[in-house]
Design a protein around this motif. Structure first.
Motif, PDB file in Angstrom:
ATOM      1  N   LEU A  27     -21.243  15.853  -2.510  1.00 35.62           N
ATOM      2  CA  LEU A  27     -21.262  16.065  -1.077  1.00 35.62           C
ATOM      3  C   LEU A  27     -22.669  16.261  -0.531  1.00 35.62           C
ATOM      4  O   LEU A  27     -22.890  16.145   0.670  1.00 35.62           O
ATOM      5  N   SER A  28     -23.622  16.533  -1.402  1.00 31.68           N
ATOM      6  CA  SER A  28     -24.998  16.717  -0.946  1.00 31.68           C
ATOM      7  C   SER A  28     -25.784  15.407  -0.957  1.00 31.68           C
ATOM      8  O   SER A  28     -26.940  15.375  -0.578  1.00 31.68           O
ATOM      9  N   GLU A  29     -25.148  14.315  -1.382  1.00 34.34           N
ATOM     10  CA  GLU A  29     -25.802  13.015  -1.442  1.00 34.34           C
ATOM     11  C   GLU A  29     -25.271  12.093  -0.353  1.00 34.34           C
ATOM     12  O   GLU A  29     -24.131  12.209   0.071  1.00 34.34           O
ATOM     13  N   ASP A  30     -26.114  11.146   0.080  1.00 33.56           N
ATOM     14  CA  ASP A  30     -25.673  10.107   0.994  1.00 33.56           C
ATOM     15  C   ASP A  30     -25.059   8.974   0.174  1.00 33.56           C
ATOM     16  O   ASP A  30     -25.590   8.600  -0.876  1.00 33.56           O
ATOM     17  N   TYR A  31     -23.956   8.447   0.622  1.00 32.48           N
ATOM     18  CA  TYR A  31     -23.332   7.310  -0.030  1.00 32.48           C
ATOM     19  C   TYR A  31     -22.459   6.591   0.981  1.00 32.48           C
ATOM     20  O   TYR A  31     -22.149   7.110   2.041  1.00 32.48           O
ATOM     21  N   SER A  32     -22.097   5.390   0.661  1.00 29.44           N
ATOM     22  CA  SER A  32     -21.209   4.650   1.553  1.00 29.44           C
ATOM     23  C   SER A  32     -19.925   4.313   0.800  1.00 29.44           C
ATOM     24  O   SER A  32     -19.932   4.128  -0.409  1.00 29.44           O
ATOM     25  N   VAL A  33     -18.861   4.258   1.538  1.00 35.52           N
ATOM     26  CA  VAL A  33     -17.559   3.885   0.985  1.00 35.52           C
ATOM     27  C   VAL A  33     -17.239   2.512   1.555  1.00 35.52           C
ATOM     28  O   VAL A  33     -17.147   2.339   2.762  1.00 35.52           O
ATOM     29  N   ASP A  34     -17.104   1.514   0.674  1.00 37.84           N
ATOM     30  CA  ASP A  34     -16.880   0.154   1.158  1.00 37.84           C
ATOM     31  C   ASP A  34     -15.483  -0.368   0.888  1.00 37.84           C
ATOM     32  O   ASP A  34     -15.136  -1.473   1.283  1.00 37.84           O
ATOM     33  N   ALA A  35     -14.649   0.434   0.207  1.00 38.01           N
ATOM     34  CA  ALA A  35     -13.283  -0.005  -0.087  1.00 38.01           C
ATOM     35  C   ALA A  35     -12.366   1.205  -0.201  1.00 38.01           C
ATOM     36  O   ALA A  35     -12.809   2.310  -0.510  1.00 38.01           O
ATOM     37  N   LEU A  36     -11.111   0.956   0.063  1.00 39.43           N
ATOM     38  CA  LEU A  36     -10.074   1.974  -0.059  1.00 39.43           C
ATOM     39  C   LEU A  36      -9.052   1.453  -1.044  1.00 39.43           C
ATOM     40  O   LEU A  36      -8.555   0.331  -0.895  1.00 39.43           O
ATOM     41  N   SER A  37      -8.756   2.227  -2.077  1.00 35.14           N
ATOM     42  CA  SER A  37      -7.763   1.837  -3.073  1.00 35.14           C
ATOM     43  C   SER A  37      -6.530   2.710  -2.919  1.00 35.14           C
ATOM     44  O   SER A  37      -6.640   3.933  -2.854  1.00 35.14           O
ATOM     45  N   LEU A  38      -5.375   2.081  -2.857  1.00 36.87           N
ATOM     46  CA  LEU A  38      -4.110   2.799  -2.794  1.00 36.87           C
ATOM     47  C   LEU A  38      -3.447   2.714  -4.161  1.00 36.87           C
ATOM     48  O   LEU A  38      -3.263   1.626  -4.698  1.00 36.87           O
ATOM     49  N   PHE A  39      -3.129   3.869  -4.704  1.00 36.97           N
ATOM     50  CA  PHE A  39      -2.517   3.927  -6.019  1.00 36.97           C
ATOM     51  C   PHE A  39      -1.014   4.131  -5.877  1.00 36.97           C
ATOM     52  O   PHE A  39      -0.562   4.813  -4.961  1.00 36.97           O
ATOM     53  N   VAL A  40      -0.260   3.545  -6.783  1.00 40.45           N
ATOM     54  CA  VAL A  40       1.197   3.675  -6.773  1.00 40.45           C
ATOM     55  C   VAL A  40       1.664   4.149  -8.138  1.00 40.45           C
ATOM     56  O   VAL A  40       0.969   4.001  -9.142  1.00 40.45           O
ATOM     57  N   GLN A  41       2.845   4.722  -8.152  1.00 41.35           N
ATOM     58  CA  GLN A  41       3.434   5.234  -9.382  1.00 41.35           C
ATOM     59  C   GLN A  41       4.876   4.750  -9.425  1.00 41.35           C
ATOM     60  O   GLN A  41       5.666   5.047  -8.525  1.00 41.35           O
ATOM     61  N   GLY A  42       5.206   3.948 -10.436  1.00 37.28           N
ATOM     62  CA  GLY A  42       6.532   3.357 -10.540  1.00 37.28           C
ATOM     63  C   GLY A  42       7.654   4.369 -10.626  1.00 37.28           C
ATOM     64  O   GLY A  42       8.721   4.183 -10.046  1.00 37.28           O
ATOM     65  N   HIS A  43       7.437   5.447 -11.353  1.00 35.85           N
ATOM     66  CA  HIS A  43       8.396   6.543 -11.456  1.00 35.85           C
ATOM     67  C   HIS A  43       7.627   7.803 -11.815  1.00 35.85           C
ATOM     68  O   HIS A  43       6.478   7.735 -12.233  1.00 35.85           O
ATOM     69  N   PRO A  44       8.228   8.975 -11.641  1.00 29.79           N
ATOM     70  CA  PRO A  44       7.487  10.238 -11.791  1.00 29.79           C
ATOM     71  C   PRO A  44       6.727  10.421 -13.102  1.00 29.79           C
ATOM     72  O   PRO A  44       5.702  11.088 -13.119  1.00 29.79           O
ATOM     73  N   SER A  45       7.166   9.816 -14.186  1.00 27.98           N
ATOM     74  CA  SER A  45       6.460  10.033 -15.455  1.00 27.98           C
ATOM     75  C   SER A  45       5.484   8.903 -15.788  1.00 27.98           C
ATOM     76  O   SER A  45       4.830   8.952 -16.819  1.00 27.98           O
ATOM     77  N   SER A  46       5.371   7.903 -14.920  1.00 21.75           N
ATOM     78  CA  SER A  46       4.460   6.797 -15.214  1.00 21.75           C
ATOM     79  C   SER A  46       3.062   7.087 -14.674  1.00 21.75           C
ATOM     80  O   SER A  46       2.863   7.957 -13.833  1.00 21.75           O
ATOM     81  N   ASP A  47       2.097   6.346 -15.171  1.00 22.91           N
ATOM     82  CA  ASP A  47       0.718   6.472 -14.712  1.00 22.91           C
ATOM     83  C   ASP A  47       0.573   5.870 -13.313  1.00 22.91           C
ATOM     84  O   ASP A  47       1.319   4.963 -12.933  1.00 22.91           O
ATOM     85  N   PHE A  48      -0.409   6.352 -12.582  1.00 20.66           N
ATOM     86  CA  PHE A  48      -0.753   5.738 -11.305  1.00 20.66           C
ATOM     87  C   PHE A  48      -1.577   4.489 -11.596  1.00 20.66           C
ATOM     88  O   PHE A  48      -2.420   4.484 -12.492  1.00 20.66           O
ATOM     89  N   VAL A  49      -1.320   3.429 -10.861  1.00 24.26           N
ATOM     90  CA  VAL A  49      -2.086   2.191 -10.976  1.00 24.26           C
ATOM     91  C   VAL A  49      -2.497   1.747  -9.573  1.00 24.26           C
ATOM     92  O   VAL A  49      -1.879   2.130  -8.579  1.00 24.26           O
ATOM     93  N   VAL A  50      -3.538   0.928  -9.504  1.00 23.80           N
ATOM     94  CA  VAL A  50      -3.988   0.436  -8.205  1.00 23.80           C
ATOM     95  C   VAL A  50      -2.923  -0.506  -7.654  1.00 23.80           C
ATOM     96  O   VAL A  50      -2.557  -1.487  -8.294  1.00 23.80           O
ATOM     97  N   GLY A  51      -2.410  -0.171  -6.487  1.00 24.55           N
ATOM     98  CA  GLY A  51      -1.415  -1.010  -5.833  1.00 24.55           C
ATOM     99  C   GLY A  51      -2.072  -2.047  -4.946  1.00 24.55           C
ATOM    100  O   GLY A  51      -1.647  -3.192  -4.893  1.00 24.55           O
ATOM    101  N   SER A  52      -3.137  -1.656  -4.259  1.00 22.17           N
ATOM    102  CA  SER A  52      -3.888  -2.587  -3.420  1.00 22.17           C
ATOM    103  C   SER A  52      -5.243  -1.976  -3.100  1.00 22.17           C
ATOM    104  O   SER A  52      -5.431  -0.777  -3.204  1.00 22.17           O
TER     105      SER A  52
END
Length: 66
Positions: A27-52
Motif C-alpha cells: 500500500l505504500s507503493e505506486d502501482y497500476s491495475v490493468d486487469a480484473l480476474s474473477l475466480f469461480v469455485q465449482g463446489h465448496p470443496s474445489s479449488d478456485f480457478v480463474v473464470g474470466s
C-alpha cells in the motif's frame, strides 16, 4: 478470504490487523491495475480457478474459462 459471507464483527479487528500486516508494504507503493480476474469455485470443496479476466479501461474480455 472469500466473498461468501461477512467477517464476523468480533473477528474484524483481528482480520484487519492481519491484512494490514500483509499488505502494508504494497500500500505504500505506486502501482497500476490493468486487469480484473474473477475466480469461480465449482463446489465448496474445489479449488478456485480463474473464470474470466477483463482488461481495465478497454471493456474487453481477455479470457474466459471453458
Amino acid at each position: 478470504m472469500t466473498l461468501t459471507d461477512r467477517v464476523p464483527a468480533e473477528s474484524r479487528s483481528d482480520v484487519r490487523r492481519e491484512l494490514d500486516a500483509v499488505f502494508a508494504t504494497l500500500l505504500s507503493e505506486d502501482y497500476s491495475v490493468d486487469a480484473l480476474s474473477l475466480f469461480v469455485q465449482g463446489h465448496p470443496s474445489s479449488d478456485f480457478v480463474v473464470g474470466s479476466q477483463f482488461a481495465l479501461r478497454s471493456h474487453r474480455l481477455l479470457s474466459e474459462a471453458v
